[in-house]
Design a protein around this motif. Structure first.
Motif, mmCIF file in Angstrom:
data_model
loop_
_atom_site.group_PDB
_atom_site.id
_atom_site.type_symbol
_atom_site.label_atom_id
_atom_site.label_comp_id
_atom_site.label_asym_id
_atom_site.label_seq_id
_atom_site.Cartn_x
_atom_site.Cartn_y
_atom_site.Cartn_z
ATOM 1 N N GLN A 3 0.803 -1.213 0.000
ATOM 2 C CA GLN A 3 0.000 0.000 0.000
ATOM 3 C C GLN A 3 0.845 1.277 0.000
ATOM 4 O O GLN A 3 0.297 2.370 -0.117
ATOM 5 C CB GLN A 3 -0.926 0.009 1.227
ATOM 6 C CG GLN A 3 -1.921 -1.134 1.268
ATOM 7 C CD GLN A 3 -2.938 -1.040 0.139
ATOM 8 O OE1 GLN A 3 -3.328 0.049 -0.280
ATOM 9 N NE2 GLN A 3 -3.364 -2.196 -0.363
ATOM 10 N N ASN A 4 2.158 1.172 0.119
ATOM 11 C CA ASN A 4 3.015 2.354 0.224
ATOM 12 C C ASN A 4 4.119 2.303 -0.823
ATOM 13 O O ASN A 4 4.588 1.217 -1.209
ATOM 14 C CB ASN A 4 3.637 2.434 1.624
ATOM 15 C CG ASN A 4 2.596 2.669 2.701
ATOM 16 O OD1 ASN A 4 2.194 3.787 2.954
ATOM 17 N ND2 ASN A 4 2.145 1.572 3.338
ATOM 18 N N LYS A 16 3.941 9.971 5.388
ATOM 19 C CA LYS A 16 2.583 9.499 5.575
ATOM 20 C C LYS A 16 2.467 8.091 5.017
ATOM 21 O O LYS A 16 2.729 7.846 3.849
ATOM 22 C CB LYS A 16 1.591 10.433 4.881
ATOM 23 C CG LYS A 16 1.529 11.826 5.502
ATOM 24 C CD LYS A 16 0.474 12.695 4.819
ATOM 25 C CE LYS A 16 0.387 14.067 5.470
ATOM 26 N NZ LYS A 16 -0.655 14.921 4.813
ATOM 27 N N LYS A 18 0.185 4.480 4.563
ATOM 28 C CA LYS A 18 -1.124 3.839 4.525
ATOM 29 C C LYS A 18 -1.022 2.518 5.260
ATOM 30 O O LYS A 18 -0.270 1.631 4.874
ATOM 31 C CB LYS A 18 -1.568 3.607 3.086
ATOM 32 C CG LYS A 18 -1.809 4.892 2.293
ATOM 33 C CD LYS A 18 -2.252 4.559 0.877
ATOM 34 C CE LYS A 18 -2.506 5.824 0.069
ATOM 35 N NZ LYS A 18 -2.944 5.514 -1.319
ATOM 36 N N PRO A 20 -3.157 -0.589 6.319
ATOM 37 C CA PRO A 20 -4.431 -1.305 6.191
ATOM 38 C C PRO A 20 -4.780 -2.019 7.492
ATOM 39 O O PRO A 20 -3.930 -2.675 8.108
ATOM 40 C CB PRO A 20 -4.162 -2.307 5.062
ATOM 41 C CG PRO A 20 -2.686 -2.507 5.071
ATOM 42 C CD PRO A 20 -2.073 -1.212 5.526
#
Length: 224
Positions: A3-4, A16, A18, A20
């Motif tokens: 996700q990053n 920042k 993410k 999950p």
């Protein structure tokens, strides 16, 4: 990691991410049993299903059912999310984490201060080794000098004792000579050495010669 866009080994403060979370809604069976909330809880190192059920005042069976566990007390993997079925909204004391779990070693970002401390420790180690070697060499040099001086002093003492012994032997030899010292005239020395002949020359200014003693017997005498 999926996700990053950041690398797991180059995370810096301020980025920042993410994250999950495991999220679900109560099923009809859970709702029938009184479950109204499914709270996502991050498993700590020493957590177990009985510990979680006691902490949140729920049954072990309901926790196992919410997470599809086939066992009543299965092994839990640390730093993974677990669903906790609750009949009421959780209180702040239940969600408060007293001991934050540290990130896995392979996800720890590099910290420059640690490397700096490590370099400082390495420098101190090498400095200590250098000082130890220097002290060892210094002790070795002092030992060699002391041994040499002691050996030289013992040699001088030995030579002095030997010289004194030779002088004492010479004095004893001289004292044992019965013939007294006699002063010869030049003519007597010339006659005894055959006019200082080379055959009577012993070296330097020393010659040997024959002279007559008071008993009219020929005695060999060395003249110096």
């Amino acid at each position: 990691m999926q996700q990053n866009k950041y690398s797991a080994f180059h995370l810096l403060p301020g980025m920042k991410l993410k994250v999950p979370l495991r999220c679900a809604c109560p099923t009809s069976n859970q709702t029938a049993d009184g479950t109204k909330f499914l709270m996502t809880y991050l498993v700590s190192l020493d957590d177990s299903v009985p510990d979680l059920s006691k902490k949140f005042n729920v049954s072990v069976k309901s926790v196992a059912y919410a997470n599809r566990f086939t066992e009543a007390d299965p092994p839990l993997l640390a730093f993974t999310p677990t669903l906790i079925p609750l009949s009421v909204e959780p209180s702040s004391s239940q969600t408060l984490i007293h001991h934050l779990p540290g990130p896995p070693p392979f996800l720890s970002p590099p910290v420059t201060s640690i490397h700096g401390n490590r370099r400082s420790k390495d420098v101190l180690i090498w400095v200590g080794i250098g000082i130890g070697i220097l002290l060892l060499v210094l002790c070795l040099v002092i030992s060699v000098v002391f041994f040499h001086c002691q050996k030289k002093g013992s040699q001088k003492n030995s030579e002095g004792k030997k010289k004194r012994a030779m002088e004492e032997d010479l004095f004893v030899t001289i004292s044992q000579v019965d013939v007294g010292l006699k002063v010869f005239k030049y003519g007597e020395l010339k006659h005894a050495t055959e006019d200082f002949s080379e055959k009577n020359w012993l070296g330097g200014s020393v010659h040997k010669g024959l002279g007559k003693s008071s008993s009219h017997k020929e005695d060999e005498q060395r003249c110096y």
